[in-house]
Write an enzyme that holds these catalytic residues in place. Sequence first.
Site, PDB file in Angstrom:
ATOM      1  N   ARG A  82       0.837  -1.205   0.000  1.00 15.01           N
ATOM      2  CA  ARG A  82       0.000   0.000   0.000  1.00 15.01           C
ATOM      3  C   ARG A  82       0.872   1.255   0.000  1.00 15.01           C
ATOM      4  O   ARG A  82       0.566   2.240  -0.675  1.00 15.01           O
ATOM      5  CB  ARG A  82      -0.948  -0.020   1.208  1.00 15.01           C
ATOM      6  CG  ARG A  82      -2.048   1.021   1.116  1.00 15.01           C
ATOM      7  CD  ARG A  82      -3.120   0.792   2.155  1.00 15.01           C
ATOM      8  NE  ARG A  82      -2.599   0.888   3.510  1.00 15.01           N
ATOM      9  CZ  ARG A  82      -3.275   0.560   4.607  1.00 15.01           C
ATOM     10  NH1 ARG A  82      -4.523   0.118   4.495  1.00 15.01           N
ATOM     11  NH2 ARG A  82      -2.756   0.682   5.795  1.00 15.01           N
ATOM     12  N   LYS A 184      -2.631   6.478   1.542  1.00 12.87           N
ATOM     13  CA  LYS A 184      -2.422   6.942   2.916  1.00 12.87           C
ATOM     14  C   LYS A 184      -1.499   8.165   2.894  1.00 12.87           C
ATOM     15  O   LYS A 184      -0.349   8.127   3.347  1.00 12.87           O
ATOM     16  CB  LYS A 184      -1.846   5.808   3.754  1.00 12.87           C
ATOM     17  CG  LYS A 184      -2.438   5.786   5.158  1.00 12.87           C
ATOM     18  CD  LYS A 184      -2.296   4.439   5.799  1.00 12.87           C
ATOM     19  CE  LYS A 184      -2.328   4.507   7.294  1.00 12.87           C
ATOM     20  NZ  LYS A 184      -3.521   5.098   7.882  1.00 12.87           N
ATOM     21  N   GLU A 220     -16.162   6.200   4.772  1.00 11.68           N
ATOM     22  CA  GLU A 220     -15.462   5.666   5.945  1.00 11.68           C
ATOM     23  C   GLU A 220     -15.368   6.753   6.992  1.00 11.68           C
ATOM     24  O   GLU A 220     -15.986   7.803   6.858  1.00 11.68           O
ATOM     25  CB  GLU A 220     -14.092   5.126   5.539  1.00 11.68           C
ATOM     26  CG  GLU A 220     -13.166   6.139   4.916  1.00 11.68           C
ATOM     27  CD  GLU A 220     -11.772   5.567   4.627  1.00 11.68           C
ATOM     28  OE1 GLU A 220     -11.299   4.693   5.374  1.00 11.68           O
ATOM     29  OE2 GLU A 220     -11.151   6.019   3.654  1.00 11.68           O
TER      30      GLU A 220
HETATM   31  N1  PLP Z   1      -9.216   4.107   6.724  1.00 15.59           N
HETATM   32  C1  PLP Z   1      -8.387   5.111   7.052  1.00 15.59           C
HETATM   33  C2  PLP Z   1      -8.701   6.476   6.577  1.00 15.59           C
HETATM   34  C3  PLP Z   1      -7.250   4.841   7.839  1.00 15.59           C
HETATM   35  O1  PLP Z   1      -6.417   5.814   8.192  1.00 15.59           O
HETATM   36  C4  PLP Z   1      -7.002   3.519   8.260  1.00 15.59           C
HETATM   37  C5  PLP Z   1      -5.822   3.195   9.049  1.00 15.59           C
HETATM   38  O2  PLP Z   1      -4.817   2.770   8.555  1.00 15.59           O
HETATM   39  C6  PLP Z   1      -7.906   2.519   7.884  1.00 15.59           C
HETATM   40  C7  PLP Z   1      -8.985   2.846   7.112  1.00 15.59           C
HETATM   41  C8  PLP Z   1      -7.686   1.113   8.292  1.00 15.59           C
HETATM   42  O3  PLP Z   1      -6.697   0.510   7.515  1.00 15.59           O
HETATM   43  P1  PLP Z   1      -5.844  -0.681   8.080  1.00 15.59           P
HETATM   44  O4  PLP Z   1      -6.807  -1.744   8.465  1.00 15.59           O
HETATM   45  O5  PLP Z   1      -4.999  -1.093   6.934  1.00 15.59           O
HETATM   46  O6  PLP Z   1      -5.076  -0.161   9.224  1.00 15.59           O
HETATM   47  C1  COI Z   2      -4.088   2.989  11.630  1.00 13.41           C
HETATM   48  O1  COI Z   2      -5.065   2.346  11.965  1.00 13.41           O
HETATM   49  O2  COI Z   2      -2.951   2.504  11.566  1.00 13.41           O
HETATM   50  C2  COI Z   2      -4.208   4.374  11.274  1.00 13.41           C
HETATM   51  O3  COI Z   2      -3.360   4.868  10.602  1.00 13.41           O
HETATM   52  C3  COI Z   2      -5.362   5.095  11.766  1.00 13.41           C
HETATM   53  C4  COI Z   2      -5.039   6.338  12.420  1.00 13.41           C
HETATM   54  C5  COI Z   2      -4.205   6.341  13.620  1.00 13.41           C
HETATM   55  C6  COI Z   2      -5.047   7.502  11.558  1.00 13.41           C
END
Ligand code: PLP
Ligand code: COI
Length: 340
Positions: A82, A184, A220
Amino acid sequence: MEKKDIDWSGLGFGYVQTDKRYVANFKNGAWDEGVLTDDANIVMNECAGVLQYAQTCFEGLKAYTTEDGRTVCFRPDLNAERMYNTAQRLEMPPFPKDKFIDAVKQVVKANEAWVPPYGSGATLYLRPYMFGINPVIGVKPADDYQFRIFATPVGPYFKGGAKPLTLCVSDFDRAAPHGTGHIKAGLNYAMSLHPIVEAHKAGYAENMYLDAATRTKVEETGGANFLFITKDNKVVTPKSNSILPSITRRSLMYVAKEYLGLEAEEREVHFDEVKDFAECGLCGTAAVISPVGKIVDHGKEICFPSGMDEMGPITKKLYDTLTGIQMGRLEAPEGWIVEI
Ligand code: PLP
Ligand code: COI
């Protein structure tokens, strides 16, 4: 390995400076070897690309102590991938995926005393990030970059742990169609600070963002994807090109189907149908699965039948299975758990 003397179960989601972090530099068109360092500070020019035009991106993943005392990470390959995609969208030099995984291992190993003990409720959060570091004044990508990973022990992202949250439907947009919602980028979080401060002031834990084009579909929150459970126990998650492809959500959809035998569907979710779901949760690395009890849409309340006291039963099963895999209590699918 002697662990640090910390009140692990009292930790919130905050920054605690740990012993070592990884730094690699991109200069003259190539990434250097990268090293571990004790220095938690960064010195850069006043005109650095990151400071002027926010050319920065990040990742988040965790290291855990398993029931049998091993130190492991959860699916770091997906974070590497990612971040690679994010970097390409931001005109940054992607950090090689194998080097990313190696750097994650180095940082966890070097901070093993900071990996919270099994059963403490805390984990070691890893924050890979990258930014443009040389002076940039015309609007263009930087030439030089720094990639880093630090580690910090964390507890629950939301105060109160597994207590159901109340969200509000935001009047702000998180991401435009064809914008940067699917990567991200730091800029996605900068723009969410005002909406989250407003939501907190009004007593809400987070914002539910709707699609910017029509304001009719669920996207989201600022830091997690949505999962919904239908009254007949189907798991539903919003499909959109402008949300972050959460690794937790993708893992949970697999867990729902392959471990729990549930139907699991990724599709557009209209805000109008949210009132008909039985359960709702936020999923992400930081959030794990945080149950949502209520969503307020300009004064109109949607209260999920699972209530405000505890997680709904399917959400709980998903939570127990995912954390069981992460903590080594349940057998993991091939490649999900990387031992340090
Ligand atoms: N959506 C957003 C905007 C986020 O910042 C995060 C955190 O990383 C997620 C979703 C969840 O992603 P992940 O499950 O890969 O941590
Ligand atoms: C995560 O879940 O790792 C995130 O980046 C979410 C957050 C702290 C912005």
